[in-house]
Design a protein around this motif. Structure first.
Motif, short mmCIF file in Angstrom:
data_model
loop_
_atom_site.label_atom_id
_atom_site.label_comp_id
_atom_site.label_asym_id
_atom_site.label_seq_id
_atom_site.Cartn_x
_atom_site.Cartn_y
_atom_site.Cartn_z
N TYR A 176 75.85 0.24 21.95
CA TYR A 176 75.76 1.25 20.89
C TYR A 176 76.63 2.47 21.21
O TYR A 176 76.74 2.90 22.36
N ASP A 177 77.24 3.00 20.16
CA ASP A 177 77.99 4.25 20.29
C ASP A 177 77.08 5.46 20.15
O ASP A 177 77.32 6.51 20.74
N VAL A 178 76.05 5.31 19.34
CA VAL A 178 75.12 6.41 19.04
C VAL A 178 73.70 5.86 19.08
O VAL A 178 73.42 4.78 18.55
N MET A 199 78.64 4.28 27.39
CA MET A 199 77.65 5.32 27.22
C MET A 199 77.58 5.74 25.76
O MET A 199 78.60 5.85 25.09
N ALA A 200 76.37 5.99 25.30
CA ALA A 200 76.15 6.37 23.91
C ALA A 200 75.91 7.87 23.79
O ALA A 200 75.54 8.54 24.76
N TYR A 239 69.01 0.99 26.82
CA TYR A 239 69.85 0.73 25.65
C TYR A 239 71.18 1.50 25.76
O TYR A 239 72.22 1.01 25.32
N ASP A 240 71.14 2.66 26.37
CA ASP A 240 72.37 3.41 26.60
C ASP A 240 73.27 2.65 27.57
O ASP A 240 74.48 2.50 27.34
N THR A 291 77.43 16.63 25.05
CA THR A 291 78.24 15.54 24.47
C THR A 291 77.60 14.19 24.74
O THR A 291 78.06 13.18 24.22
N ARG A 292 76.54 14.17 25.56
CA ARG A 292 75.79 12.94 25.83
C ARG A 292 74.43 12.95 25.15
O ARG A 292 74.00 11.95 24.60
N VAL A 293 73.72 14.06 25.26
CA VAL A 293 72.38 14.19 24.66
C VAL A 293 72.31 15.54 23.94
O VAL A 293 72.57 16.58 24.55
#
Length: 364
Positions: free
Chosen positions: A126-128, A1-2, A120-121, A211-213
């Motif tokens: 990807y981390d971010v 998860m990004a 993409y998440d 912390t996610r979005v």
């Protein structure tokens, strides 16, 4: 998860520039970063020194960038719909309609972009993910889609199943389904519905978790830009999107008065001069720390039977609270939110509501 980060603010306030600087900041910290812009023009690519395409392209170490092109995303989504149809229907009827033939209807851009971010998440590459969208009410409606659609799915299904029409039609569903669907009709009917519910629930949970979005407000010292940022701040809370800070762009003269956006911190960001990204990157806050300290849009205290909605930039004259049956609806500005309450509070009548410390406190 990004970790997904976006920016809200008036057009021309420098959101895209700060999105690029933010993506570079994370990439230089060793994070794998995707910069996804919905700007169809060449500006972002020009600033990056590379033309962007509809697929992620490497622009520097640890940093990939792309344009979210609605026509391309629609083709991809249509292919997924046709694959799902072929899986569940005996005689698919969309197979002769091709994604390249479809036009993008108003409102589809946001849904397609949100689905692309989800994919993409979920890829784990990807981390971010830094999302450079319209940064206005359009972006808020996009991030509010999972909660709104989840409500429609839950509420209308409940109402239909309990209605006389639903009860009258239920004996006819099985033979019709057997004629149309492949395999076990009951399982086939339930599976897509449950998959949709699960996806919407996951999206709602992610958007409600800073912390996610996370969003940040972007403004200049100009009064109209400040007013727009404040308005978008209140709207973001209505969809459950946490806001972490205010970036006061194109200034070195200091930040705004603290009470304007309290309790958010605000940070002075210098104007970009001769592609000197280092100065902008150094001025940016620690976004991971902001995610930990961002005010929560909603706090539910089950033992106290109390729900607090953080609604900055609104006062009590601009907020309407209604309750119809089990649903509690809060309307603020031009946005409406149906509260998803825990089982212990669901269906309980509202006993009172008051404004306190920029929050609407509802007692059950």
């Amino acid at each position: 998860m990004a970790f997904i980060l976006t920016f809200l603010g008036k057009g021309g306030s420098g959101r895209s520039t700060l999105a690029i600087a933010t993506a570079q900041k994370f990439a230089r910290q060793g994070k794998a970063v995707l910069l996804a812009t919905q700007d169809a023009g060449p500006v972002v690519g020009t600033q990056l020194g590379q033309s962007l395409t509809a697929t992620p392209q490497s622009v520097e170490t640890n940093l990939w960038a792309m344009q979210l092109r609605s026509a391309t995303l629609l083709e991809q989504s249509w292919d997924a719909v046709k694959a799902l149809e072929a899986q569940y229907l005996r005689t698919p009827f969309f197979k002769e309609v091709y994604g390249q033939e479809l036009g993008v209807l108003p409102g589809m851009d946001e849904a397609l972009a949100l689905d692309a971010l989800r994919r993409y998440d979920a890829s784990g590459d990807y981390d971010v993910i830094v999302y450079d969208g319209a940064g206005d009410q359009t972006t808020l409606r996009m991030f509010g889609l999972p909660e709104i659609l989840d409500w429609y799915l839950r509420r209308f299904r409940q109402v239909f199943e309990a209605s006389d029409l639903g009860k009258a039609l239920s004996p006819f569903i099985q033979p019709i389904a057997n004629a149309v669907l492949a395999g076990d009709w009951a399982g086939r009917l339930e599976q897509p519905s449950q998959q949709a519910a699960d996806l919407l629930g996951q999206g709602r949970t992610a958007i409600n978790d800073p912390t996610r979005v996370l969003a940040c407000l972007v403004t200049t010292p100009e009064a109209a830009a400040v007013a727009t940022a404040r308005h978008l701040w209140g709207g973001a809370q209505q969809i459950g999107l946490a806001v972490g800070a205010v970036l006061v762009n194109q200034t070195t003269a200091g930040t705004l008065e603290p009470e304007v956006f309290a309790p958010l911190s605000n940070h002075a960001i210098p104007a970009l001069a001769t592609q000197d990204w280092a100065a902008l990157i150094d001025a940016l806050p620690d976004f991971n720390q902001l995610a930990q300290s961002a005010p929560r849009p909603i706090v539910i205290d089950v033992p106290a039977r109390r729900v607090s909605l953080f609604l900055p930039s609104f006062d009590k004259t601009q907020v309407t609270l209604t309750q119809y049956g089990p649903e509690v609806t809060v309307e603020a500005g031009d946005q409406r939110r149906n509260l998803l309450l825990p089982e212990e509070l669901r269906g309980r009548p509202v006993q009172g509501a008051k404004f306190q410390d920029r929050s609407l406190v509802i007692s059950f």
